[in-house]
Enzyme design. Structure first.
Site, PDB file in Angstrom:
ATOM      1  N   SER A  35       0.670  -1.171   0.117  1.00  0.00           N
ATOM      2  CA  SER A  35       0.135   0.125  -0.021  1.00  0.00           C
ATOM      3  C   SER A  35       0.681   1.260  -0.025  1.00  0.00           C
ATOM      4  O   SER A  35       0.394   2.489  -0.162  1.00  0.00           O
ATOM      5  CB  SER A  35      -1.098   0.128   1.013  1.00  0.00           C
ATOM      6  OG  SER A  35      -0.121  -0.178   2.239  1.00  0.00           O
ATOM      7  N   ASP A 328      -3.658   8.517   7.159  1.00  0.00           N
ATOM      8  CA  ASP A 328      -4.616   7.623   8.019  1.00  0.00           C
ATOM      9  C   ASP A 328      -3.605   7.195   9.156  1.00  0.00           C
ATOM     10  O   ASP A 328      -2.392   7.285   9.158  1.00  0.00           O
ATOM     11  CB  ASP A 328      -5.361   6.636   7.322  1.00  0.00           C
ATOM     12  CG  ASP A 328      -4.486   5.829   6.305  1.00  0.00           C
ATOM     13  OD1 ASP A 328      -3.103   5.663   6.612  1.00  0.00           O
ATOM     14  OD2 ASP A 328      -4.885   5.091   5.433  1.00  0.00           O
ATOM     15  N   HIS A 331      -0.747   5.259   6.800  1.00  0.00           N
ATOM     16  CA  HIS A 331       0.138   5.613   5.507  1.00  0.00           C
ATOM     17  C   HIS A 331       0.499   7.140   5.502  1.00  0.00           C
ATOM     18  O   HIS A 331      -0.277   8.061   6.146  1.00  0.00           O
ATOM     19  CB  HIS A 331      -0.917   5.451   4.301  1.00  0.00           C
ATOM     20  CG  HIS A 331      -1.099   4.061   4.266  1.00  0.00           C
ATOM     21  ND1 HIS A 331      -2.343   3.436   4.768  1.00  0.00           N
ATOM     22  CD2 HIS A 331      -0.533   3.154   3.650  1.00  0.00           C
ATOM     23  CE1 HIS A 331      -2.625   2.378   4.338  1.00  0.00           C
ATOM     24  NE2 HIS A 331      -1.460   1.947   3.767  1.00  0.00           N
TER      25      HIS A 331
END
Length: 355
Positions: A35, A328, A331
């Site tokens: 991610s 978040d 990240h």
């Protein structure tokens, strides 16, 4: 006045020359990983780990969510721009793009994946071996699009970035949902197991034509907002040092692997791109970078939320993500991604500007 104009033109010329040289030396940026670099491939698969909705992407071009786990662009997008190629790298599974778009850069990464196949099984995402399969498919399409000779040149001159590993520890080895891995390996043994997979993956992409490779180290994963919050719930404060030590130890092994392969594999110019110290410095000295908050993410409360819990209906999302290190609970923000990209361009990736 003449001297000022002369210096200005020299500076402009040097900047233009650098951009042109960079664009000429690196044909494309090709991305593998999780991610931290997924540009939206998870949009196309059946998994709960998605981010193709607002407020994700609110600071991206056009303010649209793309599937990036960020408010805007990723570090790999900025690298592509810094090399003078294009402002962002499209996801291979995004139907809005085709081989003509992918010829100058493509992302095969999948949020939630790891070196270990068992890690990708946790959230039903794309395993690393499938990212490799997509790369093989890409080469076939590229040869049809550009012709065999030009396609081979493009593949040889591309920069390959590999950013993966955090999930192997946080979502697999130390996860309460996956006890099989920790019962089978000691932490040192598991790190060695992952290093073996990383080595094979790098040799595989080299056999397919990769020559310029950046192997990214792990971040201080014990300082992620999610880990800080979990730590606070157990009565502790600050970062989780155990996780940070695991990251540091694994990074030592990644660096050694890069050095070994660079010396042993003919034609492979692999560099280890350290992330840990730069990110930790931003956390320890936020004002030096213009940040105000290092403990929570901008989205929602910033303590636990990511993915579907970070959504447009949450009233706690901050108005200015530029003040935050994290977007978040897991990240980085676009601003930190830009800082990290500049750091890499000025250090480990600088050699690829000219050759």
């Amino acid at each position: 006045m003449f001297m000022f104009l002369h210096l200005f033109l020299l500076t402009l010329g040097a900047t233009t020359t650098t951009a042109a040289a960079a664009a000429g030396r690196v044909s494309a940026v090709i991305v593998f990983g999780d991610s931290s670099v997924d540009a939206g491939n998870n949009n196309a698969i059946r998994t709960v780990l998605k981010s193709n909705f607002r407020p994700y992407g609110r600071d991206f071009m056009g303010g649209r969510p793309t599937g990036r786990f960020c408010n805007g662009r990723l570090a790999t997008d900025f690298l592509s721009e810094r090399f003078g190629i294009k402002p962002f790298i499209p996801a291979y599974l995004d139907p809005a793009y085709n081989i003509s778009d992918f010829a100058t850069g493509v992302c095969f990464a999948s949020a939630g994946t790891g070196y270990d196949n068992a890690t990708s099984d946790v959230l039903s995402v794309i395993p690393l071996w499938m990212e490799l399969a997509y790369f093989k498919d890409y080469i076939t399409k590229l040869k049809s699009h550009l012709g065999p000779k030009k396609a081979t040149e493009t593949v040889n001159e591309a920069l390959y970035t590999i950013s993966v590993g955090t999930n192997d520890f946080l979502e697999n080895y130390y996860s309460s949902y996956s006890t099989r891995t920790s019962s089978r390996y000691s932490i040192g043994e598991y790190q060695n197991f992952l290093i073996h997979i990383a080595e094979k993956f790098i040799l595989d992409i080299h056999a397919l034509g990769a020559r310029k490779v950046s192997l990214t180290g792990l971040l201080p994963m014990g300082c992620l907002p999610l880990e800080r919050s979990t730590n606070a719930m157990s009565g502790e404060s600050g970062c989780v040092e155990m996780y940070n030590k695991v990251a540091r130890d694994f990074n030592v092994k990644l660096k050694a692997l890069a050095g070994k392969l660079r010396s042993e594999v003919r034609g492979l110019r692999i560099v280890y791109s350290p992330l840990y110290d730069k990110l930790l410095d931003a956390i320890d000295h936020p004002s030096s970078y213009g940040f105000e908050n290092v403990e929570e993410g901008c989205c929602a409360t910033g303590m636990f939320e990511m993915g579907y819990l970070c959504n447009a209906w949450n009233p706690f999302t901050c108005p200015d993500a530029n003040k935050y290190v994290f977007w978040d609970a897991f990240h980085p923000t676009e601003r930190l991604n830009s800082i990290l990209a500049d750091y890499f361009m000025n250090t480990t990736l600088a050699e690829f500007l000219w050759s």
